[in-house]
Every structure is written in structure tokens, then in C-alpha cells.
Design an enzyme around this catalytic site. Structure first.
Site, mmCIF file in Angstrom:
data_model
loop_
_atom_site.group_PDB
_atom_site.id
_atom_site.type_symbol
_atom_site.label_atom_id
_atom_site.label_comp_id
_atom_site.label_asym_id
_atom_site.label_seq_id
_atom_site.Cartn_x
_atom_site.Cartn_y
_atom_site.Cartn_z
ATOM 1 N N CYS A 119 0.814 -1.223 0.000
ATOM 2 C CA CYS A 119 0.000 0.000 0.000
ATOM 3 C C CYS A 119 0.844 1.268 0.000
ATOM 4 C CB CYS A 119 -0.961 -0.002 1.182
ATOM 5 S SG CYS A 119 -2.028 -1.442 1.178
ATOM 6 N N HIS A 252 -3.379 7.200 2.455
ATOM 7 C CA HIS A 252 -3.778 5.902 1.911
ATOM 8 C C HIS A 252 -5.192 5.605 2.397
ATOM 9 C CE1 HIS A 252 -4.059 1.793 0.883
ATOM 10 N NE2 HIS A 252 -3.831 1.323 2.095
ATOM 11 N N ASN A 282 -10.204 -0.152 -0.257
ATOM 12 C CA ASN A 282 -8.736 -0.067 -0.182
ATOM 13 C C ASN A 282 -8.153 -0.609 -1.489
ATOM 14 O OD1 ASN A 282 -6.015 -0.415 0.321
ATOM 15 N ND2 ASN A 282 -6.288 -1.309 2.350
HETATM 16 O O1 UT7 Z 1 -3.891 -1.265 3.318
HETATM 17 C C1 UT7 Z 1 -2.894 -1.697 4.186
HETATM 18 C C2 UT7 Z 1 -3.208 -1.327 5.521
HETATM 19 N N1 UT7 Z 1 -4.386 -2.040 6.006
HETATM 20 C C3 UT7 Z 1 -5.099 -1.465 6.907
HETATM 21 O O2 UT7 Z 1 -4.829 -0.330 7.237
HETATM 22 C C4 UT7 Z 1 -6.184 -2.237 7.623
HETATM 23 C C5 UT7 Z 1 -6.074 -1.974 9.075
HETATM 24 N N2 UT7 Z 1 -7.063 -2.651 9.885
HETATM 25 C C6 UT7 Z 1 -8.359 -2.292 9.877
HETATM 26 O O3 UT7 Z 1 -8.774 -1.439 9.119
HETATM 27 C C7 UT7 Z 1 -9.269 -2.933 10.872
HETATM 28 O O4 UT7 Z 1 -8.507 -3.655 11.821
HETATM 29 C C8 UT7 Z 1 -10.313 -3.903 10.246
HETATM 30 C C9 UT7 Z 1 -11.345 -3.090 9.462
HETATM 31 C C10 UT7 Z 1 -9.624 -4.877 9.315
HETATM 32 C C11 UT7 Z 1 -11.051 -4.675 11.329
HETATM 33 O O5 UT7 Z 1 -11.655 -3.779 12.234
HETATM 34 P P1 UT7 Z 1 -11.538 -4.042 13.813
HETATM 35 O O6 UT7 Z 1 -12.327 -3.010 14.473
HETATM 36 O O7 UT7 Z 1 -10.063 -4.099 14.119
HETATM 37 O O8 UT7 Z 1 -12.275 -5.418 13.977
HETATM 38 P P2 UT7 Z 1 -11.710 -6.843 14.487
HETATM 39 O O9 UT7 Z 1 -10.844 -7.446 13.434
HETATM 40 O O10 UT7 Z 1 -11.153 -6.661 15.850
HETATM 41 O O11 UT7 Z 1 -13.058 -7.653 14.569
HETATM 42 C C12 UT7 Z 1 -14.112 -7.243 15.412
HETATM 43 C C13 UT7 Z 1 -15.262 -8.206 15.211
HETATM 44 C C14 UT7 Z 1 -14.859 -9.675 15.327
HETATM 45 O O12 UT7 Z 1 -15.915 -10.343 15.999
HETATM 46 P P3 UT7 Z 1 -15.779 -10.737 17.551
HETATM 47 O O13 UT7 Z 1 -14.583 -11.639 17.624
HETATM 48 O O14 UT7 Z 1 -15.564 -9.435 18.281
HETATM 49 O O15 UT7 Z 1 -17.069 -11.390 17.847
HETATM 50 C C15 UT7 Z 1 -14.840 -10.149 13.890
HETATM 51 O O16 UT7 Z 1 -15.127 -11.510 13.757
HETATM 52 O O17 UT7 Z 1 -15.814 -8.032 13.904
HETATM 53 C C16 UT7 Z 1 -15.949 -9.316 13.279
HETATM 54 N N3 UT7 Z 1 -15.810 -9.155 11.843
HETATM 55 C C17 UT7 Z 1 -16.867 -8.995 11.016
HETATM 56 N N4 UT7 Z 1 -18.181 -8.956 11.251
HETATM 57 C C18 UT7 Z 1 -18.990 -8.757 10.190
HETATM 58 C C19 UT7 Z 1 -14.674 -9.108 11.114
HETATM 59 N N5 UT7 Z 1 -14.981 -8.911 9.816
HETATM 60 C C20 UT7 Z 1 -16.332 -8.832 9.730
HETATM 61 C C21 UT7 Z 1 -17.223 -8.640 8.664
HETATM 62 N N6 UT7 Z 1 -18.531 -8.599 8.937
HETATM 63 N N7 UT7 Z 1 -16.820 -8.468 7.387
#
Ligand code: UT7
Length: 325
Positions: A119, A252, A282
């Protein structure tokens, strides 16, 4: 006399197939993958993304974006003596997507190569092109970010497949007596290579390992907010500018919450941040030049504006460029 580099034209291209969150949620449900529009919008800010058709490659998207950038700069492709493409989804193992793009543009002779910084690819590519122009190694460069991340997504992994999209953005960077690019700052920490990767590789006529994107989202998120701030402060300090001098931040486009945090740390209002993640998702190395071109063409960003570009991505890589448009 010192030679500087300056952006003289921008262009971008999105493949025609647009999927809203509702479209994607429906497609994933049909494959037994459960997600919902509310989670996607609230956790990322993404509302829609574009996917390239099977068989459409990064160079195809790069070609359209490049043609528009050349047109905006009033530069003939035959006068380009350097092409750098930031991409992690190259058309082939080799030759580079930049060489394929050069051929599609109908030119030859100038240097052409890819930069693999995920990225951060466009920030790396722009910094390299600027350095080559400053040393006289090139005079008119085409700097491109182009990706077809939909081709490397695991559509069974809801934590990643809802985040990415395809597209390309390009700029023409030309030698200039007055500065355009004021400062840049690049970094990497390879010890974090496993938090965002596509681990597969080609060997003996086969793909060994998983050729699909894997990401520890929260780990990337945590690192991203810190390093983006460091890079932003580094370029401001190198150029002798303050955050309050910045007209537009073009970060980004990965997650609106990362962008809000970056702006907050610099005490900048979100009114000064170009946001396209809602419509593009993204698009990795393509996200900054896509956002830049969108903002230029809408009249949001104007010639003479001071722009802070900053990116973070797999590698782990990060960096920033401060420039006057
Ligand atoms: O481009 C290169 C750089 N990349 C980035 O900058 C990405 C950086 N990371 C992020 O943007 C975020 O960490 C994410 C958007 C990927 C995830 O957001 P988060 O707030 O960190 O969520 P999480 O991964 O901690 O997941 C929270 C919950 C989980 O459920 P439980 O375990 O709390 O019950 C996941 O299973 O959200 C759940 N979850 C979803 N639920 C519905 C994860 N993906 C989904 C989904 N739909 N698509």
C-alpha cells in the site's frame, strides 16, 4: 541550478463493475459467508468498491489512468523517459507491469520498473522518480499505482474480502525550476512481514503456499496510526512547514478510522482530508493517486495547494511525501 520535480498531470481509472456493500453482502451470503452492511460501514467507512473482470490486469487499469494523466499534462507518451509502477498484483512474475505498460503506451527506450511496497507503493515510486529527476537521470516520469486486489482476495475470509477494491492512478512528474515535491520519508520493518501478506510463491511450475491475502487487521491498524504520524512529522520538519500549512492531506485509503486518527494527531480537521475510501475501498498502491486525481478533477484540490500524501502497508512499509501541486 537545482532541478526539482513537479506533478504536471493526474489520471485515474476504475474498472466498470461496482459493488455496493449490499451487492457484496448478497454475493458472500450465497457462498455461506456472513457479513453485513452496518459492520462494513461502521468499522471501515467503505460503501462500495470496483472489481476488475477475470483476465483484466493491473497494466490494463494503469494504461487508462496513464493516458488521462498524459493528456492532463499535455505530454506525449514518447517523451516519457521513466515509468515506475507501484503494484503488488503485477500482471506476471516478470517482466514488470511497468514494461508491459510501456509497450501498451506504444513507447520504448526509457527506464521502466515496478516497486513492490504494497500500500506504500505509490509513495515509494514517487520518491524514487523525484530522486531520479533531481539527479538528471530522468526528465519526464510516469508514476503509477495499479492493483487488482480482487484477484488475490479470499472470499471465504470476511475479515479481509470486504475491504479491498481494484483501480489505478497515475501522475506525470516533470523536471521543474520550482519545487513541487518538497520532502519525502520512507521506512520499512520487515519483522512485521507476516501481519499482511500473500504467502504463496511459484516453484517448479506450481504455486506453493497460499496465494491469497492474509491480514491481522488489528495489528496493522495499531502500527499504522503511529508510523503515519511519524512520517507526516518527518516530511513537515524536512520542508520547514507546519501541519497548519497543509491544504489537503491525501492519506492511503484503507479505513476512515485510521484517517481520522492521522488527522487528529496533526490537529487537522477532516474537512482538509481527501476521502475516497467510501467509494473505492482499499486499492492498495492505487489509492493515493486515485484519491489525488479524484480531488483534482472535482476542483477540491487546486494548483499551488500544499499536499501531504502518506501511506502504510505490507512489508511493513510506510512513508510520506509533502508537495506543492
Ligand atoms: O492497506 C494496508 C493497511 N491495512 C489497513 O490499514 C487495515 C487496518 N485494519 C483495519 O482497518 C481494521 O482492523 C479492520 C477493518 C480490518 C477490522 O476492524 P476491527 O475493528 O479491528 O475489527 P476486528 O478485526 O477486531 O473484529 C471485530 C469483530 C470480530 O468479531 P468478535 O470476535 O468481536 O465477535 C470479527 O469476527 O468483527 C468481526 N468481523 C466482522 N463482522 C462482520 C470481522 N470482519 C467482519 C465482517 N462482517 N466483514
Amino acid at each position: 541550478m537545482k532541478i526539482y520535480s513537479r506533478i504536471s498531470g493526474t489520471g485515474s481509472f476504475l474498472p466498470p463493475r461496482r459493488l455496493t456493500n449490499a451487492d457484496l453482502v448478497q454475493e458472500l451470503a450465497a457462498q455461506g459467508v456472513e457479513t453485513n452492511e452496518k459492520w462494513i460501514v461502521e468499522r471501515t467507512g467503505i460503501q462500495a468498491r470496483h472489481f476488475a473482470a477475470v483476465g483484466v490486469c493491473s497494466s490494463d487499469l494503469a494504461l487508462e489512468a496513464s493516458r488521462l494523466a498524459l493528456q492532463a499534462a499535455a505530454v506525449d507518451a514518447r517523451d516519457i523517459d521513466l515509468i515506475i509502477v507501484g503494484t503488488s498484483t503485477p500482471d506476471m512474475v516478470f517482466p514488470s507491469t511497468a514494461c508491459i505498460l510501456q509497450s501498451k503506451l506504444g513507447t520504448k527506450g526509457g527506464a521502466a520498473f515496478d516497486v513492490q511496497a504494497v500500500c506504500s507503493g505509490f509513495i515509494y515510486a514517487l520518491t524514487l522518480a523525484d530522486a531520479m529527476i533531481q539527479t538528471g537521470a530522468a526528465t519526464k516520469a510516469l508514476v503509477v499505482g495499479a492493483e487488482v486486489f480482487s484477484h488475490i482476495l479470499d472470499f471465504k475470509d470476511r475479515s479481509t474480502c470486504v475491504l479491498f477494491g481494484d483501480g489505478a492512478g497515475a501522475v506525470v512528474l516533470e523536471a521543474s525550476k520550482t519545487p513541487g515535491i518538497l520532502a519525502s520519508d520512507l521506512h520499512a520493518d520487515g519483522s512485521f512481514s507476516d501481519i499482511l501478506c500473500v504467502p504463496g510463491h511459484v516453484s517448479g511450475g506450481q504455486v506453493l503456499g497460499e496465494p491469497l491475502l492474509k491480514m491481522d487487521g488489528p495489528a496493522v491498524f495499531k502500527l499504522a496510526v503511529g508510523v503515519l504520524d511519524e512520517a507526516a512529522r518527518a516530511v513537515l520538519s524536512k520542508a520547514g512547514k507546519k501541519a497548519s500549512d497543509i491544504d489537503w492531506m491525501i492519506p492511503h485509503q484503507a479505513n476512515i478510522r485510521i484517517m481520522q486518527s492521522a488527522a487528529r494527531k496533526l490537529k487537522m480537521s477532516m474537512d482538509k482530508v481527501v476521502v475516497t475510501v467510501d467509494q473505492h475501498g482499499n486499492t492498495s498502491a492505487a489509492s493515493i493517486p486515485l484519491a489525488l486525481d479524484t480531488a483534482v478533477r472535482s476542483g477540491q484540490v487546486k494548483p499551488g495547494d500544499l499536499l501531504l500524501l502518506e501511506a502504510v502497508g505490507g512489508g511493513f512499509t510506510w512513508g510520506a511525501v509533502l508537495l506543492k501541486l
